[in-house]
Design an enzyme around this catalytic site. Structure first.
Site, PDB file in Angstrom:
ATOM      1  N   HIS A   1      38.423 -25.761 -14.047  1.00 16.98           N
ATOM      2  CA  HIS A   1      39.094 -26.739 -13.196  1.00 16.98           C
ATOM      3  C   HIS A   1      38.479 -26.746 -11.814  1.00 16.98           C
ATOM      4  CE1 HIS A   1      41.545 -24.670 -10.130  1.00 16.98           C
ATOM      5  NE2 HIS A   1      41.630 -23.676 -10.990  1.00 16.98           N
ATOM      6  N   CYS A   2      38.697 -27.882 -11.129  1.00 17.87           N
ATOM      7  CA  CYS A   2      38.267 -28.027  -9.736  1.00 17.87           C
ATOM      8  C   CYS A   2      39.386 -28.750  -9.003  1.00 17.87           C
ATOM      9  CB  CYS A   2      36.936 -28.770  -9.649  1.00 17.87           C
ATOM     10  SG  CYS A   2      36.989 -30.456 -10.312  1.00 17.87           S
ATOM     11  N   ARG A   3      39.050 -29.533  -7.999  1.00 17.36           N
ATOM     12  CA  ARG A   3      40.084 -30.240  -7.250  1.00 17.36           C
ATOM     13  C   ARG A   3      40.596 -31.454  -8.015  1.00 17.36           C
ATOM     14  NH1 ARG A   3      41.035 -34.149  -3.196  1.00 17.36           N
ATOM     15  NH2 ARG A   3      39.024 -35.107  -3.642  1.00 17.36           N
TER      16      ARG A   3
END
Length: 98
Positions: free
Chosen positions: A64-66
Site C-alpha cells: 500500500h501507499c497513499r
C-alpha cells in the site's frame, strides 16, 4: 486470484486477528506520520531491499501507499521478480482511513 484488496477487506481481516504481511511503499516521512504497522520500504528502495522479502516470495504480500498508485507499481515490480501473491490495497491509506 484478485490482485487487489479493499480497505474494508483488510480492516475485517485485521479485526479478526489475522496478521497479513503488509509492505508500505510510501516515503519514510509519510510512514512516520501514520502507519498501520507495515514494513516500510519506499518504492524507490524496493530493488535494493528485495532480500527482506525473499522469505515471503510465495506468501500473500499486501502493498500500500497513499492512494494506490505507487503500490500498483510495487506490485508489478514484485511480480516481475517472481513474487506470486502480491495484492494492492485499493485507494491506499487515504481510502483505508476513509
Amino acid at each position: 486470484m484478485n490482485q487487489d484488496i479493499t480497505p474494508a477487506e483488510l480492516k475485517e481481516r485485521l479485526a479478526k486477528g489475522e496478521n497479513p504481511f503488509i509492505v508500505d511503499v510510501r516515503e519514510d516521512w509519510e510512514y512516520q506520520e501514520q502507519n498501520i504497522g507495515a514494513l516500510n520500504i519506499p518504492l524507490g528502495a524496493l530493488p535494493d531491499r528485495l532480500e527482506e522479502l525473499e522469505d515471503h516470495k510465495n506468501d500473500e504480500i499486501i502493498v500500500h501507499c497513499r492512494s494506490g498508485a505507487r503500490s500498483a507499481s510495487a506490485r508489478a515490480f514484485l511480480q516481475q521478480q517472481g513474487f506470486t501473491n502480491v495484492r494492492n490495497l485499493t485507494g491506499g491509506i487515504m481510502a483505508y482511513n476513509g
